[in-house]
Scaffold this motif. Structure first.
Motif, PDB file in Angstrom:
ATOM      1  N   GLU A 105      11.564  23.564  41.284  1.00  0.00           N
ATOM      2  CA  GLU A 105      12.629  22.979  42.217  1.00  0.00           C
ATOM      3  C   GLU A 105      12.660  23.900  43.635  1.00  0.00           C
ATOM      4  OE1 GLU A 105      16.176  21.938  38.981  1.00  0.00           O
ATOM      5  OE2 GLU A 105      15.690  24.118  39.357  1.00  0.00           O
ATOM      6  N   LEU A 106      12.091  25.180  43.489  1.00  0.00           N
ATOM      7  CA  LEU A 106      12.163  25.944  44.478  1.00  0.00           C
ATOM      8  C   LEU A 106      10.945  25.432  45.578  1.00  0.00           C
ATOM      9  CD1 LEU A 106      12.823  28.264  46.610  1.00  0.00           C
ATOM     10  CD2 LEU A 106      11.193  29.562  44.994  1.00  0.00           C
ATOM     11  N   GLY A 107       9.729  24.756  45.057  1.00  0.00           N
ATOM     12  CA  GLY A 107       8.764  24.377  45.804  1.00  0.00           C
ATOM     13  C   GLY A 107       9.228  22.964  46.638  1.00  0.00           C
ATOM     14  N   ARG A 108       9.755  22.287  45.665  1.00  0.00           N
ATOM     15  CA  ARG A 108      10.333  21.008  46.312  1.00  0.00           C
ATOM     16  C   ARG A 108      11.347  21.152  47.353  1.00  0.00           C
ATOM     17  NH1 ARG A 108       9.721  19.812  40.825  1.00  0.00           N
ATOM     18  NH2 ARG A 108      11.841  19.998  40.237  1.00  0.00           N
ATOM     19  N   SER A 109      12.160  22.138  47.394  1.00  0.00           N
ATOM     20  CA  SER A 109      13.282  22.373  48.381  1.00  0.00           C
ATOM     21  C   SER A 109      12.608  22.902  49.457  1.00  0.00           C
ATOM     22  CB  SER A 109      14.098  23.527  47.744  1.00  0.00           C
ATOM     23  OG  SER A 109      13.778  24.891  47.757  1.00  0.00           O
ATOM     24  N   ILE A 110      11.364  23.376  49.638  1.00  0.00           N
ATOM     25  CA  ILE A 110      10.802  23.659  50.667  1.00  0.00           C
ATOM     26  C   ILE A 110       9.606  22.871  51.262  1.00  0.00           C
ATOM     27  CG2 ILE A 110      11.329  26.205  50.643  1.00  0.00           C
ATOM     28  CD1 ILE A 110       8.278  26.729  49.637  1.00  0.00           C
ATOM     29  N   GLY A 111       9.538  21.719  50.462  1.00  0.00           N
ATOM     30  CA  GLY A 111       8.523  20.784  50.629  1.00  0.00           C
ATOM     31  C   GLY A 111       6.894  21.105  50.252  1.00  0.00           C
ATOM     32  N   LYS A 112       7.030  21.766  49.153  1.00  0.00           N
ATOM     33  CA  LYS A 112       5.754  22.395  48.458  1.00  0.00           C
ATOM     34  C   LYS A 112       5.547  21.940  47.075  1.00  0.00           C
ATOM     35  CE  LYS A 112       4.197  24.088  52.539  1.00  0.00           C
ATOM     36  NZ  LYS A 112       3.261  23.582  53.004  1.00  0.00           N
ATOM     37  N   SER A 113       5.899  20.554  46.813  1.00  0.00           N
ATOM     38  CA  SER A 113       5.793  20.315  45.338  1.00  0.00           C
ATOM     39  C   SER A 113       4.548  20.600  44.883  1.00  0.00           C
ATOM     40  CB  SER A 113       6.000  18.630  45.300  1.00  0.00           C
ATOM     41  OG  SER A 113       7.418  18.428  45.587  1.00  0.00           O
ATOM     42  N   GLY A 114       4.247  20.913  43.440  1.00  0.00           N
ATOM     43  CA  GLY A 114       2.987  21.235  42.860  1.00  0.00           C
ATOM     44  C   GLY A 114       2.356  22.367  43.215  1.00  0.00           C
ATOM     45  N   ALA A 115       3.126  23.245  43.815  1.00  0.00           N
ATOM     46  CA  ALA A 115       2.364  24.686  44.282  1.00  0.00           C
ATOM     47  C   ALA A 115       3.105  25.602  43.580  1.00  0.00           C
ATOM     48  CB  ALA A 115       2.587  24.871  45.685  1.00  0.00           C
ATOM     49  N   ARG A 117       2.022  27.863  41.036  1.00  0.00           N
ATOM     50  CA  ARG A 117       1.519  29.265  40.931  1.00  0.00           C
ATOM     51  C   ARG A 117       1.602  30.087  42.278  1.00  0.00           C
ATOM     52  NH1 ARG A 117      -1.900  30.900  37.209  1.00  0.00           N
ATOM     53  NH2 ARG A 117      -1.919  28.693  36.493  1.00  0.00           N
ATOM     54  N   ALA A 118       1.521  29.176  43.295  1.00  0.00           N
ATOM     55  CA  ALA A 118       1.622  29.637  44.738  1.00  0.00           C
ATOM     56  C   ALA A 118       3.043  30.296  44.927  1.00  0.00           C
ATOM     57  CB  ALA A 118       0.938  28.832  45.752  1.00  0.00           C
ATOM     58  N   ILE A 119       4.108  29.590  44.517  1.00  0.00           N
ATOM     59  CA  ILE A 119       5.266  29.781  44.741  1.00  0.00           C
ATOM     60  C   ILE A 119       5.754  30.955  43.971  1.00  0.00           C
ATOM     61  CG2 ILE A 119       7.610  29.167  44.029  1.00  0.00           C
ATOM     62  CD1 ILE A 119       6.710  27.348  46.190  1.00  0.00           C
ATOM     63  N   GLY A 120       5.072  31.131  42.815  1.00  0.00           N
ATOM     64  CA  GLY A 120       5.208  32.404  41.989  1.00  0.00           C
ATOM     65  C   GLY A 120       4.796  33.652  42.653  1.00  0.00           C
ATOM     66  N   GLY A 121       3.442  33.343  43.206  1.00  0.00           N
ATOM     67  CA  GLY A 121       3.081  34.494  43.969  1.00  0.00           C
ATOM     68  C   GLY A 121       3.920  34.940  45.142  1.00  0.00           C
ATOM     69  N   ALA A 122       4.362  33.873  45.834  1.00  0.00           N
ATOM     70  CA  ALA A 122       5.126  34.421  46.939  1.00  0.00           C
ATOM     71  C   ALA A 122       6.561  34.925  46.447  1.00  0.00           C
ATOM     72  CB  ALA A 122       5.344  33.100  47.860  1.00  0.00           C
ATOM     73  N   VAL A 123       7.166  34.502  45.634  1.00  0.00           N
ATOM     74  CA  VAL A 123       8.409  34.954  44.923  1.00  0.00           C
ATOM     75  C   VAL A 123       8.081  36.459  44.723  1.00  0.00           C
ATOM     76  CG1 VAL A 123       9.978  34.690  42.723  1.00  0.00           C
ATOM     77  CG2 VAL A 123       9.169  33.014  44.140  1.00  0.00           C
ATOM     78  N   GLY A 124       6.970  36.784  43.889  1.00  0.00           N
ATOM     79  CA  GLY A 124       6.427  38.193  43.593  1.00  0.00           C
ATOM     80  C   GLY A 124       6.552  39.074  44.696  1.00  0.00           C
ATOM     81  N   ALA A 125       5.902  38.313  45.947  1.00  0.00           N
ATOM     82  CA  ALA A 125       5.669  39.405  47.206  1.00  0.00           C
ATOM     83  C   ALA A 125       7.084  39.636  47.993  1.00  0.00           C
ATOM     84  CB  ALA A 125       4.652  38.869  47.971  1.00  0.00           C
ATOM     85  N   ASN A 126       8.185  39.151  47.378  1.00  0.00           N
ATOM     86  CA  ASN A 126       9.498  39.359  48.169  1.00  0.00           C
ATOM     87  C   ASN A 126       9.818  40.850  48.612  1.00  0.00           C
ATOM     88  OD1 ASN A 126      12.088  39.254  49.036  1.00  0.00           O
ATOM     89  ND2 ASN A 126      12.986  38.798  47.057  1.00  0.00           N
ATOM     90  N   PRO A 127       9.844  41.149  49.722  1.00  0.00           N
ATOM     91  CA  PRO A 127       9.870  42.516  50.172  1.00  0.00           C
ATOM     92  C   PRO A 127      11.404  43.155  49.750  1.00  0.00           C
ATOM     93  CG  PRO A 127      10.134  40.782  52.043  1.00  0.00           C
ATOM     94  CD  PRO A 127       9.674  40.229  50.979  1.00  0.00           C
ATOM     95  N   ALA A 128      12.312  42.111  49.701  1.00  0.00           N
ATOM     96  CA  ALA A 128      13.708  42.660  49.404  1.00  0.00           C
ATOM     97  C   ALA A 128      14.540  42.194  48.233  1.00  0.00           C
ATOM     98  CB  ALA A 128      14.561  42.587  50.758  1.00  0.00           C
ATOM     99  N   PRO A 129      13.847  42.372  46.913  1.00  0.00           N
ATOM    100  CA  PRO A 129      14.637  41.876  46.009  1.00  0.00           C
ATOM    101  C   PRO A 129      16.064  42.302  45.991  1.00  0.00           C
ATOM    102  CG  PRO A 129      12.936  43.533  45.135  1.00  0.00           C
ATOM    103  CD  PRO A 129      12.766  43.237  46.494  1.00  0.00           C
TER     104      PRO A 129
END
Length: 169
Positions: A105-115, A117-129
């Protein structure tokens, strides 16, 4: 963040139910939020050097943990990543308190459906949890697949319970 040859960052530490938090930033933006991991914080050897903005962020975090705040209004520097990471972080910032999205859903919300694994990597790199709610992203079946801040999954579970977000254990 600072490099070995640059000046130490402005920082403030905050006690929380998750353990110590450490925020860095300047007069205009929060640069990072770290949650204690294995008893340590990234800049624990440095003295606190808070700016007014860091003090405001610390106060808002204290209010959040007390159950008195559901949104943060401090500016967070989300410009230090790739264009893709920045789009994911903006998507995270749009997830309201008490709500959640799946990685898809997060991927679709930013226009990156099907991404996913990459979404997960970017979520994990969030500088300010916490300030940018990466804990609000779950697998499509409601499971927690990981968490890179603090003590990992137990930290994410605490944050989800705090916000009343249901997840599959």
């Amino acid at each position: 963040m600072s490099s070995p040859t640059s000046l130490p960052p402005n920082l403030i530490r905050v006690d929380s139910p998750l353990g110590g938090l450490e925020l860095t930033g300047d007069d205009t933006e929060i640069w990072s939020l770290a949650i204690v991991r294995n008893g340590h914080l990234p800049f624990e050897g440095l003295p606190e050097a808070p700016t007014p903005l860091l003090r405001r962020a610390a106060q808002q975090l204290t209010e959040y943990f007390a159950g008195d705040r559901v949104a943060f209004d401090v500016p967070v520097r989300l410009s230090r990543g790739t264009e893709f990471q920045r789009s994911v972080w903006q998507g995270l910032a749009a997830i309201p308190y008490g709500d959640h999205l799946s990685y898809g859903e997060l991927g679709r919300s930013i226009g990156k459906s099907g991404a996913g694994r990459a979404i997960g990597g970017a979520v994990g790199a969030n500088p300010a949890p916490i300030l940018v709610g990466c804990h609000r992203v779950l697998a499509s079946n409601g499971r927690i697949t990981g968490f890179s801040a603090g003590e990992g999954i137990p930290t994410k579970q605490w944050l989800l319970r705090h916000e009343g977000i249901e997840y599959v254990g």
